[in-house]
Write a protein that holds these residues in place. Structure first.
Motif, short mmCIF file in Angstrom:
data_model
loop_
_atom_site.label_atom_id
_atom_site.label_comp_id
_atom_site.label_asym_id
_atom_site.label_seq_id
_atom_site.Cartn_x
_atom_site.Cartn_y
_atom_site.Cartn_z
N SER A 1 13.92 9.69 -3.50
CA SER A 1 12.59 8.96 -3.44
C SER A 1 12.94 7.65 -3.62
O SER A 1 12.17 6.62 -3.71
CB SER A 1 11.73 9.58 -4.55
OG SER A 1 11.40 10.69 -3.95
N TYR A 2 14.19 7.12 -4.17
CA TYR A 2 14.64 5.63 -4.47
C TYR A 2 13.75 5.09 -5.44
O TYR A 2 13.08 4.08 -4.94
CB TYR A 2 14.75 5.10 -2.97
CG TYR A 2 15.73 5.86 -2.35
CD1 TYR A 2 17.23 5.48 -2.32
CD2 TYR A 2 15.32 6.43 -1.35
CE1 TYR A 2 18.07 6.14 -1.73
CE2 TYR A 2 16.36 7.19 -0.40
CZ TYR A 2 17.87 6.92 -0.60
OH TYR A 2 18.75 7.80 0.04
N GLY A 3 13.44 5.53 -6.57
CA GLY A 3 12.50 4.84 -7.42
C GLY A 3 12.90 5.48 -8.74
O GLY A 3 13.58 6.20 -9.20
N THR A 4 12.02 4.71 -9.62
CA THR A 4 12.22 5.27 -11.20
C THR A 4 10.72 5.80 -11.60
O THR A 4 9.65 5.81 -10.85
CB THR A 4 12.50 3.91 -12.15
OG1 THR A 4 11.22 3.00 -11.99
CG2 THR A 4 13.86 3.37 -11.79
N LEU A 5 10.71 6.38 -12.74
CA LEU A 5 9.56 6.99 -13.33
C LEU A 5 8.59 5.86 -13.65
O LEU A 5 7.39 6.07 -13.51
CB LEU A 5 9.75 7.66 -14.64
CG LEU A 5 10.58 9.10 -14.01
CD1 LEU A 5 10.99 9.84 -15.66
CD2 LEU A 5 9.99 10.08 -13.36
N ASP A 6 9.12 4.94 -14.14
CA ASP A 6 8.14 3.84 -14.38
C ASP A 6 7.45 3.27 -13.27
O ASP A 6 6.30 2.93 -12.85
CB ASP A 6 9.04 2.65 -14.97
CG ASP A 6 9.33 2.71 -16.49
OD1 ASP A 6 8.99 4.01 -17.05
OD2 ASP A 6 10.00 2.25 -17.10
N GLN A 7 8.15 3.06 -11.92
CA GLN A 7 7.79 2.57 -10.66
C GLN A 7 6.83 3.71 -10.09
O GLN A 7 5.79 3.51 -9.58
CB GLN A 7 8.96 2.47 -9.69
CG GLN A 7 9.82 1.16 -10.09
CD GLN A 7 10.85 0.94 -9.33
OE1 GLN A 7 11.64 2.06 -8.67
NE2 GLN A 7 11.46 0.18 -8.64
N GLU A 8 6.99 4.82 -10.42
CA GLU A 8 5.95 5.81 -9.97
C GLU A 8 4.68 5.84 -10.48
O GLU A 8 3.60 5.82 -10.06
CB GLU A 8 6.56 7.17 -9.91
CG GLU A 8 5.65 8.56 -9.70
CD GLU A 8 5.21 8.55 -8.30
OE1 GLU A 8 4.59 9.35 -7.92
OE2 GLU A 8 5.89 7.75 -7.35
N ALA A 9 4.92 5.58 -11.90
CA ALA A 9 3.40 5.49 -12.74
C ALA A 9 2.86 4.06 -12.07
O ALA A 9 1.60 4.47 -11.85
CB ALA A 9 3.96 5.25 -14.14
N VAL A 10 3.37 3.01 -11.92
CA VAL A 10 2.78 1.93 -11.29
C VAL A 10 2.32 2.17 -9.95
O VAL A 10 1.15 1.80 -9.68
CB VAL A 10 3.80 0.66 -11.09
CG1 VAL A 10 3.14 -0.39 -10.22
CG2 VAL A 10 4.27 0.15 -12.40
N ARG A 11 2.77 3.05 -9.15
CA ARG A 11 2.30 3.36 -7.83
C ARG A 11 1.11 4.17 -7.84
O ARG A 11 0.20 3.73 -7.16
CB ARG A 11 3.38 4.18 -7.15
CG ARG A 11 3.10 4.58 -5.65
CD ARG A 11 3.82 5.80 -4.94
NE ARG A 11 3.55 7.20 -5.70
CZ ARG A 11 2.69 7.93 -5.49
NH1 ARG A 11 1.94 7.53 -4.73
NH2 ARG A 11 2.43 8.84 -6.11
N VAL A 12 1.14 5.04 -8.95
CA VAL A 12 -0.11 5.92 -9.18
C VAL A 12 -1.55 5.09 -9.58
O VAL A 12 -2.54 5.17 -8.99
CB VAL A 12 0.12 7.15 -10.08
CG1 VAL A 12 -1.20 7.71 -10.35
CG2 VAL A 12 1.08 8.20 -9.52
N VAL A 13 -1.30 4.24 -10.34
CA VAL A 13 -2.30 3.34 -10.85
C VAL A 13 -2.56 2.51 -9.70
O VAL A 13 -3.99 2.19 -9.66
CB VAL A 13 -1.81 2.62 -11.90
CG1 VAL A 13 -2.93 1.52 -12.32
CG2 VAL A 13 -1.56 3.44 -13.27
N ARG A 14 -1.87 1.82 -9.01
CA ARG A 14 -2.14 0.88 -7.93
C ARG A 14 -3.11 1.79 -6.96
O ARG A 14 -3.79 1.07 -6.28
CB ARG A 14 -0.89 0.30 -7.47
CG ARG A 14 -0.44 -0.81 -8.18
CD ARG A 14 0.92 -1.21 -7.49
NE ARG A 14 0.62 -2.08 -6.30
CZ ARG A 14 1.05 -2.65 -5.33
NH1 ARG A 14 2.33 -1.95 -5.01
NH2 ARG A 14 0.57 -3.15 -4.36
N SER A 15 -2.75 2.85 -6.80
CA SER A 15 -3.49 3.67 -5.72
C SER A 15 -4.68 4.40 -6.19
O SER A 15 -5.55 5.04 -5.50
CB SER A 15 -2.61 5.04 -5.16
OG SER A 15 -2.26 5.82 -6.19
#
Length: 254
Positions: free
Chosen positions: A210-224
């Motif tokens: 998925s080419y990302g980190t757990l921190d980036q995934e958390a940001v993605r979820v909040v932004r959505s």
């Protein structure tokens, strides 16, 4: 017409169609033959879903406000899968165009396209979507008389966070656990803005394909997140700062 000429002509026609310039090939002798269609089109590693994840996780949140929109970027996937000649063909603001170019330029190696079993350079036009970015006007409060509310309340908020956070199933085996704290602002219009990680457990490449980190995934979820009910102070809606935790454990599922 030999195979090499067929491949070259295919690349030109492919580029023309993607860029809306097919009228350039209306002259006799410039129509692609059936055997010029690709055996395989260029593909981002893992396919379209992984490409969408990559764009959302790797996208930088710009400091200035901007509406939602799309930037179309053209590039050539060469025979080694590297991306050449990256350029904007239909853009928005200068900063958004630059961010779209950056996202494409740092992509991993693609699977190249092929004709008659041989890799050939092919041009791709990719649409990079940008969410609306809101910069709150006025003061941002940490505590207000009536705090912002996620649709359905806190129980629905935590269900949303857990249900939309995607991580590998073997986190415990990888020795990864802890909490990620994400800070954001709920504007007086109820929009989510200024999302950032306060404290994370950033493990590079932890999400693998998925080419990302757990921190980036958390940001993605909040932004959505959907619209919130904004906070209120003295009967007026106000910008309010919030923090949500993500608990990372073996129960976090991809």
């Amino acid at each position: 017409m030999n195979a090499r000429r067929n491949r070259t002509l295919f690349v030109l026609v492919m580029s023309a169609v993607l860029l809306g310039l097919s009228s350039c090939f209306d002259q006799p002798g410039q129509v692609a033959e059936e055997n010029q269609y690709p055996d395989r089109e260029p593909q981002f590693p893992g396919g379209p879903d992984q490409l969408a994840d990559y764009l959302e996780r790797q996208m930088n949140i710009l400091s200035e406000a901007h509406p939602a929109g799309e930037v179309k970027v053209a590039f050539t996937v060469n025979t080694l899968g590297r991306l050449d000649d990256v350029r904007v063909v239909d853009g928005l603001s200068e900063r958004l165009n630059e961010e779209a170019i950056r996202l494409i330029s740092i992509m991993p190696i693609w699977e190249p396209g092929a004709v008659e079993g041989a890799a050939v350079p092919m041009e791709v036009v990719l649409t990079v979507p940008f969410r609306e970015n809101v910069v709150p006007e006025g003061s941002v409060f940490k505590v207000v008389e009536q705090m912002p509310q996620f649709p359905g309340g806190n129980n629905q908020l935590y269900k949303y966070l857990a249900g939309n956070f995607h991580a590998p199933e073997n986190l415990e085996d990888m020795g990864v656990k802890g909490r990620i704290y994400v800070q954001f602002v709920v504007t007086k219009e109820g929009k989510v803005s200024q999302v950032e990680v306060l404290r994370g457990i950033d493990h590079p490449e932890i999400l693998g394909g998925s080419y990302g980190t757990l921190d980036q995934e958390a940001v993605r979820v909040v932004r959505s997140m959907p619209l919130w009910t904004p906070g209120y102070q003295r009967g007026e809606p106000v910008n309010t700062n919030l923090i949500v935790p993500f608990t990372i454990s073996s129960e976090s599922k991809k």
